[in-house]
Each structure stands twice: as structure tokens, then as C-alpha cells.
Scaffold this motif. Structure first.
Motif: not given
Length: 328
Positions: A47, A51, A54, A85-86, A89-92, A140, A144
Motif C-alpha cells: 500500500n 500510494e 500515486k 487505481y481506477h 474514479t481514481k479509487e483503489k 471493478t 466511471g
């Protein structure tokens, strides 16, 4: 689509992180891109590493990256970032839904499908597991901006699972008439049938409403149902081809191994060997089959719907070819 060109990181030209590193107009460029995208080693990134990647990508986009970075360091961070990361959406993303999980997950599931192909309960269980995994991947990686409705995902899941089970169980009831090797190909038939159901169902709205088509400069020209059908065909074809090497060759190898002393003495090795064989093929088949067609696919204007042809023909400089995103 042109590949992002090499650049000087500390001043001068900037790397275009919105485009792949390699030329997507060539098969080799697309293959390099997907070998990186599907690299299973990205699953082991902590993680903290994710991070940091990112943050570095965001800093670079804003022109605030630390001094002294090399181009390879920028691309490495971008590839790690993209693996987790998507893009919208930029989400993991959920770990087993990531492209980097495709090879280890598919080799495990497919290997077990091909090992336990004789028992009806096992066939039902592994076909259900396979379609459940596909549903997770589809959810997944949903868009988005224009997400696939959950009811479409659910319907495609139910229909694909049903189609796979009907195919597998129906063929299993008939294969006793044929040589034993034929029975080993039943799982592939079920997977191919499920792909032919799942993807068109999941993207059915595209076939009804059409997908956006663009000129070579990226200007939107309209929507086309025929472009959607071509895009969906290319994806289905790629998915079936992706499964072929790992599901058509190992049965021949396993048929011979089972006649030897190794598996007679250690029958528990059957599943691990089969999983390993499937994995060895998928490592190459997954990126190479993803690269069969350009992500930015094309179609001659003359093959579009008559009303769209008329609209484009009225433009000052009507295009002879239109472009669209085929999806994955």
C-alpha cells in the motif's frame, strides 16, 4: 493514437501520461503495453508503494515532481499507479478485479475446471466460481463516466453462468461417445459459450444506443450501433483466443502424463501440474490477445449506418474512417 514520446524530465518536453508509453498502432507496441498492464508482480506492491506511485504521478501531472527523476522512474510510477487505481474514479480497485490479477486468478480457476471436469458437482462449482470472478472483474473495471447498470451486470452474470453450465453439463452427457481426450475440451467450450453471452449482454446498451465515434483528431462525430457491434465482436474474439492456448494444449499433455508413472504414483500432482501449465500459457496469451486489436479501433465511413453516413458526408471535410474505443 501515437505513443508518448521520450522526453526530458527536468525541463523541456514533458511525458504525456495520458497515452501509453509504446506505439499503439503496432501489435508489438500494444503487446508491450499489455505485458506491463497484466504483470502479476504488481499485485505484490505494498500500500505504501502504491500510494507513493500515486503521489508521484499526481505531482508530475501538476509539474511539481522532485528534481532529478528519470523517464523510467516516471513510467514505473505510472504503471504501478495504473495497476491499482481506477482510471475514471481514481479509487483503489479491489485486488482480484485488477488486470494484474488476471493471470494468477484465471490459471487457478481454469486449471481446476480442467482437472475436475468429470464430476457434475465439481463442474457446477468451478463454472460458478469462474463466472463470479468475471463478474468481479467487470464490476471493478466498469466505466466511471458511464457505468454499466448493476442490473446489467447481474443479468450477464446469471445468463453467462447458466450458459456455461448448460454447455458443460450438456456436452458431458454426450462425450462418452467420443475418445477420452474430447471430454477434456468441455471446459473450454463452456468458457467460450459464456464469453459469447456475458460480454454482449453486459454491453447490450451500447448495441441499442451506439457508441461514440470520432475523427482522427478526436472530434466526436456521433454514435454508431455498428461500431458497437464491431467493438463487442473484437472483445469476444480476443477473450476466446485468450483462453485457447491454456485450455486446448494442456489436455494433450495431461493425457500423456496420466499414462506415465508419475501421476499414477502421485495423483495429487494432477491439479498443481494442470494449474501450472495453464499459467505458463496465460502469461503470454493474456497480453498478446489483448493486443490483437487496437484499443482505438476504426471503421470505414461506408460501413456506418446510412443516416450517420449522410451526416458525415455533409461535413466540409468528411472523414473516410472513424475511430472508437473498443473496450476490454
Amino acid at each position: 493514437m501515437e505513443a508518448a514520446t521520450a522526453s526530458q524530465v527536468s525541463g523541456g518536453l514533458r511525458i504525456n501520461l495520458d497515452e501509453p508509453r509504446y506505439d499503439q498502432n503496432t501489435f508489438s507496441g500494444r503487446a508491450k503495453h499489455f505485458f506491463i498492464t497484466t504483470n502479476p508482480l504488481n499485485l505484490f506492491c505494498s500500500n505504501k508503494t502504491l500510494e507513493e506511485a500515486k503521489i508521484l504521478v499526481e505531482q508530475y501531472r501538476n509539474g511539481q515532481e522532485p528534481a532529478g527523476l528519470t523517464e523510467d522512474q516516471i513510467w514505473r510510477a505510472k504503471h504501478i499507479y495504473d495497476s491499482a487505481y481506477h482510471p475514471d474514479t481514481k479509487e483503489k480497485m479491489f485486488i482480484i478485479g485488477r488486470m494484474s490479477a488476471q493471470v494468477p486468478m484465471n490459471m487457478s480457476i481454469t486449471g481446476c475446471m480442467m482437472t475436475f471436469y468429470k464430476s457434475t458437482p465439481a463442474v457446477i462449482f468451478w463454472q460458478w466460481i469462474n463466472q463470479s470472478f468475471n463478474a468481479v472483474v467487470n464490476y471493478t473495471n466498469r466505466s466511471g463516466d458511464h457505468p454499466i447498470p448493476v442490473k446489467h451486470l447481474g443479468l450477464s452474470y446469471v445468463l453467462a453462468t447458466g450458459g456455461a453450465l448448460v454447455t458443460a453439463l450438456g456436452l458431458n452427457s454426450q462425450v462418452h461417445r467420443f475418445p477420452p481426450l474430447i471430454a477434456r475440451y468441455v471446459p473450454f467450450s463452456a468458457v467460450a459459450a459464456a464469453n459469447c453471452i456475458n460480454i454482449p449482454c453486459m454491453r447490450s446498451q451500447e448495441m441499442i444506443s451506439g457508441i461514440p465515434v470520432f475523427d482522427e483528431n478526436g472530434n466526436r462525430l456521433g454514435t454508431s450501433q455498428k461500431a458497437a457491434k464491431k467493438a463487442i465482436f473484437q472483445v469476444v474474439f480476443s477473450r476466446v483466443c485468450m483462453a485457447m492456448p491454456g485450455m486446448l494444449t494442456p489436455p494433450i499433455i495431461m493425457q500423456r502424463l496420466e499414462k506415465g508413472s508419475l501421476l499414477m504414483k502421485y495423483p495429487w500432482l494432477n491439479a498443481p501440474i494442470q494449474v501450472g501449465l495453464v499459467g505458463a500459457f496465460l502469461v503470454f496469451a493474456t497480453p498478446l490477445c489483448c493486443a490483437l486489436f487496437p484499443q482505438k479501433s476504426s471503421m470505414a465511413m461506408s460501413h456506418l449506418e446510412p443516416e450517420l453516413q449522410e451526416k458525415l458526408a455533409a461535413l466540409p471535410n468528411p472523414p473516410s474512417t472513424v475511430y472508437f474505443n473498443k473496450g476490454l
